[in-house]
Design a protein around this motif. Sequence first.
Motif, mmCIF file in Angstrom:
data_model
loop_
_atom_site.group_PDB
_atom_site.id
_atom_site.type_symbol
_atom_site.label_atom_id
_atom_site.label_comp_id
_atom_site.label_asym_id
_atom_site.label_seq_id
_atom_site.Cartn_x
_atom_site.Cartn_y
_atom_site.Cartn_z
ATOM 1 N N PHE A 1 -2.034 -0.356 -2.487
ATOM 2 C CA PHE A 1 -1.762 0.254 -0.968
ATOM 3 C C PHE A 1 -3.276 0.442 -0.192
ATOM 4 O O PHE A 1 -3.147 0.865 0.877
ATOM 5 C CB PHE A 1 -1.042 1.416 -1.202
ATOM 6 N N ASP A 2 -4.264 -0.274 -0.786
ATOM 7 C CA ASP A 2 -5.654 0.164 -0.117
ATOM 8 C C ASP A 2 -5.781 -0.232 1.259
ATOM 9 O O ASP A 2 -6.180 -1.612 1.367
ATOM 10 C CB ASP A 2 -6.486 -0.288 -1.114
ATOM 11 N N ALA A 3 -5.815 0.710 2.302
ATOM 12 C CA ALA A 3 -5.968 0.412 3.404
ATOM 13 C C ALA A 3 -7.375 0.263 3.897
ATOM 14 O O ALA A 3 -7.928 -0.327 5.176
ATOM 15 C CB ALA A 3 -5.123 1.347 4.415
ATOM 16 N N ARG B 1 -4.194 -6.273 1.750
ATOM 17 C CA ARG B 1 -3.708 -5.448 0.442
ATOM 18 C C ARG B 1 -2.297 -6.225 0.297
ATOM 19 O O ARG B 1 -1.695 -6.654 1.148
ATOM 20 C CB ARG B 1 -3.823 -4.087 0.945
#
Lengths: 276, 575
Positions: free
Chosen positions: A154-156, A163
């Motif tokens: 989920f790395d925004a 992602r």
Amino acid sequence: MMKNHMKRTLKSALLVVMGLAVNATLSSAFAASLDDPVSQRGEEIYRTTCSNSFCHGPGGIAASAPRLAARGFDALYIAAVTANGVPDTQMVGFANALSSEDLNAVLTYVAGLNGITNPQFTPDNPLAGLGIEVANPKRIPLAGAEQEGRELFFDAYDKGLARCSTCHEVEGIGIPVAAPILNVPATVRALRNLDTAAVQTVHLGDEDMPAVILAQGISGTLFYDLTVVPPVMRTIPAEVPLSISEGSTWEHVDWIGAYSTAELEKVLAFLRAIRR
Amino acid sequence: MTRTFHNLCQHSRHLLYLFLLITPPSVLSQQGALDGATGADWPSYGGSQAAWRYSGLDQVNRSNVHQLRPAWVFNTDDYGDGLTSTPIVIDGVMYISTKSNWIYALDAASGEVLWKYEHAFRPDFVKPGSAGAFVQSRGVAVSENHVIMGTLDHALVAVDRQTGREAWKVYVDDSRQCGCNILSAPLIVKDMVIVGQNGGDGAFRGYLTAFDTETGRFRWRFHVIPGPGEPGHDSWKGDSWKYGGGAPWMTGSYDPELNLVYWGTGNAAGDFYSGDRTPDGRADEDGINLYTASVVALHANTGELAWHYQEVPRDVWDFDSAYEVILMDREINGRDRKILAHMNKSGVLFVLDRTNGEYLGAFSTTEVSTWITGIGENGELLGRKEPKVGETVNVCPTPLGGRGWNQMAFSPRTGLLYSPTIEFCTDITANDQEAREGNFYSSGGFINGLPEGRESYGHLDAWNPVTGERVWSVPSQFALMASILTTAGDLVFTGDPEGWFLAFDALSGELLWQFQTGAGHRGSSVAYAIDGKQFIATPVGWQSSLNAGMVSALFPGETFRSGSAMMVFTLPEMP
């Protein structure tokens, strides 16, 4: 039953009167019940999550959202509303948004604001035994590589639009462009070389584009256009000439290039963990 | 409870704001100057891409405005929280969006519905504890073939202009993660549509994104907060850049000659406490927390930063600079200059050279202002009065703004900017809140009240943007929360919370006409023409959530009427 109801009503009325009397300094009326560590933690969660100038007010006073202190709420009501929210209002459910520890703390704090000094929520599962059904299950706690894999998925920030959750919905977060992940690839190599037969080719005018077809009927064709990230859900009316052919030049490996091999190992560990 | 605010917080703005430029106002627009006027259409959120909110139509003017009559009324059937949008009118069709993300296409001459679109939301799209619960839609953008709207679940959706059928939809982000959504109208620039998002008070990293108007495909993204390795990243402490806010939550402007896009950015988060985001060893204010609370100019084709001007470095008052950017060409000290006028929430209006961001001057539009003691020669903020952790500090104006997001208007005929000002002070109590991705990140709370000695909450003013002179001012009992429209008929239109739609003389401020529309005003009126006949249209319907909670201090004891209608006026037919 009637007696209990009257008793509860009287108690509510008394608390409301108390609340009116002290108004903005309500919390001091229940100081004795709010100075334990759990309530203090709850006050901190409340202050940063529920009382932020836009919703409830400090110490349970009214702000843009209603007053919570000295309303005569019982523990069950507080837990139910906090967990699942109030339909058709801006009060949404927090059951999945807070850890069990924080949920317990904020429930205890709000209970204290209503004169309930010993609400007896279960700390590691505060909704247990209350008969409250939560719409979506809470994220299971993970650690180590599995938790790192979750953060990477989920790395925004470092991955941004590249992602995984740009195209996959997992744990209630992400855009479900792809079908739910039922089989987790065994290796990073397999993940990169994923069979993507579901991706077809749409021929529209002079253009060919990789696409996930969602629906095709007499009114037109609905599909995700995978030409660039993020995918675009497009609707082409039936009167516009369009054809679809099996297969495409699209490859999964091209869209996960932001991740290193080590990072993808962690992502796979995360996906395996939530299916255990 | 009645709150009082001390006279100590009052002072004369004239003592504090030294405007460096002295030149007489020009009465007419210069030859070859940027033309931001609209004609028969109202094609963009701010009227034109220059955001003047000025109509070149003069059929309705000072001599006949008193004859205005209702032409038609349209109720949207979406009555939750008023009608806050700006209608777009092109080729006789009016496009409006409502708070539930419905779009109507109406015959602009009669109000007849041509089509209706209802956006289908993703389930459970609001992140608990985030700004995503705010419900509004401030308007659409219209390209050659599509009507394009940002949504409450953070999608951008395009529907066919002729049929209202959905053509494409792209999720700009997942609202359940970022806690953000889109309330503002997008901006069309060439073959792109550009949009920001709501979330300036959230633990979130704001951005602008450009998409292809025909296909919805991604073109570029500009992050308000620079990432690792980018210039300006070192203006943030540790990982604070990930949660520093800056969401550009209103609509920008575009200069086709310079090919530059201009946008105002949101405040730094957490709102009232900067200790977690100020780099160690940086005692100076200059350039802290870039590019929040700034005006940024971007190359339209790529989204790359051309220049920036940070109006509120290391903001700790929630003084977003997200408001509209008004582009104009004016003569300054004998020299024709391409300038922009931009007001942020502090009520200070900055004037910049829009070719390079050079600071030219600034002045305060609020009569009561204590957050700073003045502005230096180069635009630096002097005498900052900052909130403190665990203490209550009174400052004026408030985080609600010396003006709301409702917009100013500029008339090239008078050379004046027309602005609705709010006079309020606030007690802010800061805390050192921990950031949680997507959650509210206000780092404190605030309670508003009138400055001592004041009885009215606002005023409508005419400002010369070049000299900083207030040419006229009309008091308003309640804060004016609707945008301003000005026209070549030398008229200034706006609406008030009590439901009056008002027309003033643009030269003197004299009230020339008023009409009771039945509900409060929170949207933006426009002017257009069909077959040579001029119409004035205004959204009607109070944003009733402004009656509640901390915001209710704006209007104590008042519950203005809500609703959701488009009301259109015109002159009677000549016999």
